[in-house]
Design an enzyme around this catalytic site. Structure first.
Site, PDB file in Angstrom:
ATOM      1  N   SER A   7      15.739  14.694   0.758  1.00 16.97           N
ATOM      2  CA  SER A   7      16.542  14.069   1.278  1.00 16.97           C
ATOM      3  C   SER A   7      16.173  13.070   1.995  1.00 16.97           C
ATOM      4  O   SER A   7      15.268  13.048   2.785  1.00 16.97           O
ATOM      5  CB  SER A   7      17.613  14.861   2.155  1.00 16.97           C
ATOM      6  OG  SER A   7      18.581  14.052   2.646  1.00 16.97           O
TER       7      SER A   7
ATOM      8  N   ARG B 201       0.982  -1.204   0.095  1.00 21.19           N
ATOM      9  CA  ARG B 201      -0.295   0.127  -0.024  1.00 21.19           C
ATOM     10  C   ARG B 201       0.792   1.206  -0.089  1.00 21.19           C
ATOM     11  O   ARG B 201       0.597   2.184  -0.592  1.00 21.19           O
ATOM     12  CB  ARG B 201      -0.847  -0.027   1.209  1.00 21.19           C
ATOM     13  CG  ARG B 201      -1.956  -0.820   1.191  1.00 21.19           C
ATOM     14  CD  ARG B 201      -3.008  -0.607  -0.074  1.00 21.19           C
ATOM     15  NE  ARG B 201      -4.134  -1.797  -0.177  1.00 21.19           N
ATOM     16  CZ  ARG B 201      -4.386  -2.464  -1.479  1.00 21.19           C
ATOM     17  NH1 ARG B 201      -3.833  -2.001  -2.613  1.00 21.19           N
ATOM     18  NH2 ARG B 201      -5.352  -3.315  -1.479  1.00 21.19           N
TER      19      ARG B 201
ATOM     20  N   GLU C  56       2.054   1.484  -3.481  1.00 24.41           N
ATOM     21  CA  GLU C  56       0.921   2.005  -4.279  1.00 24.41           C
ATOM     22  C   GLU C  56       0.844   3.515  -4.110  1.00 24.41           C
ATOM     23  O   GLU C  56       0.338   4.222  -4.943  1.00 24.41           O
ATOM     24  CB  GLU C  56      -0.388   1.220  -3.937  1.00 24.41           C
ATOM     25  CG  GLU C  56      -1.717   1.580  -4.541  1.00 24.41           C
ATOM     26  CD  GLU C  56      -2.825   0.951  -4.214  1.00 24.41           C
ATOM     27  OE1 GLU C  56      -3.620   0.996  -4.908  1.00 24.41           O
ATOM     28  OE2 GLU C  56      -2.994   0.812  -3.196  1.00 24.41           O
TER      29      GLU C  56
END
Length: 146
Positions: free
Chosen positions: A113, A87, A90
Site C-alpha cells: 500500500s 536515481r 533507476e
C-alpha cells in the site's frame, strides 16, 4: 488558491524563515516525509495540522484551505531529469522486478500500500561517504479472487 500556488507560498516562507522540513514537521506534529509531501501538494492536511503549519510559517488562511483540499495525485510519466529523482526511478527500474518477486514470495499475490504507508529518510555517516537510508513501510494488500 490552488495546490501549485500553495506550494510556492510555502517554499517562499520556508526559505525566508530559513527553516528545514524537519523544523516544519516538528511544528506540525507529523513526520518530515508526510509534511513535505503535503506541502508539495501530494497529500491533504487535517485542519489542525494545516493551521499549525500556517501559524508557524505566517501564512494566510488561503494556504491553510489549500492544504486541507484533497489532492489530485499526478506526476510526469516521462523519465525524470532531476538527478536525485532519476536515481530513485533507476532503483525502481533496476530493482523493481526483484522487489516484486521477493514481496510476492514472502506475502503472496498482492501489492504494498502507498496509502497505509510510512517512509523515513535518514543520514548514516560512513568514512567512504555518507549513506542515504530510505525506509518504506507499507501494509500488504493481497489481490482478491471472486
Amino acid at each position: 488558491m490552488n495546490k501549485l500556488d500553495m506550494t510556492q507560498a510555502i517554499m517562499v516562507a520556508k526559505e525566508t524563515k530559513e527553516v528545514s522540513w524537519e523544523n516544519i514537521a516538528e511544528a506540525v506534529g507529523m513526520s518530515p516525509v508526510w509534511t513535505t509531501s503535503a506541502c508539495l501538494g501530494m497529500n491533504s492536511m487535517p485542519s489542525d495540522k494545516a493551521s499549525a503549519l500556517c501559524q508557524y510559517l505566517d501564512l494566510s488562511a488561503e494556504v491553510r484551505e489549500a492544504l486541507e483540499q484533497y489532492p489530485t495525485k499526478v506526476w510526469d510519466q516521462a523519465v525524470p531529469t532531476d538527478p536525485l529523482i532519476y536515481r530513485l526511478y533507476e532503483v525502481v527500474g533496476v530493482y523493481g522486478p526483484t522487489m516484486k518477486e521477493i514481496i510476492q514470495e514472502k506475502f503472496g499475490d498482492g501489492i504494498m500500500s502507498a496509502i497505509d504507508f510510512n517512509m523515513s529518510i535518514e543520514r548514516k555517516e560512513d568514512p567512504k561517504g555518507d549513506r542515504v537510508i530510505v525506509t518504506m513501510d507499507g501494509k500488504f494488500l493481497p489481490y482478491k479472487a471472486w
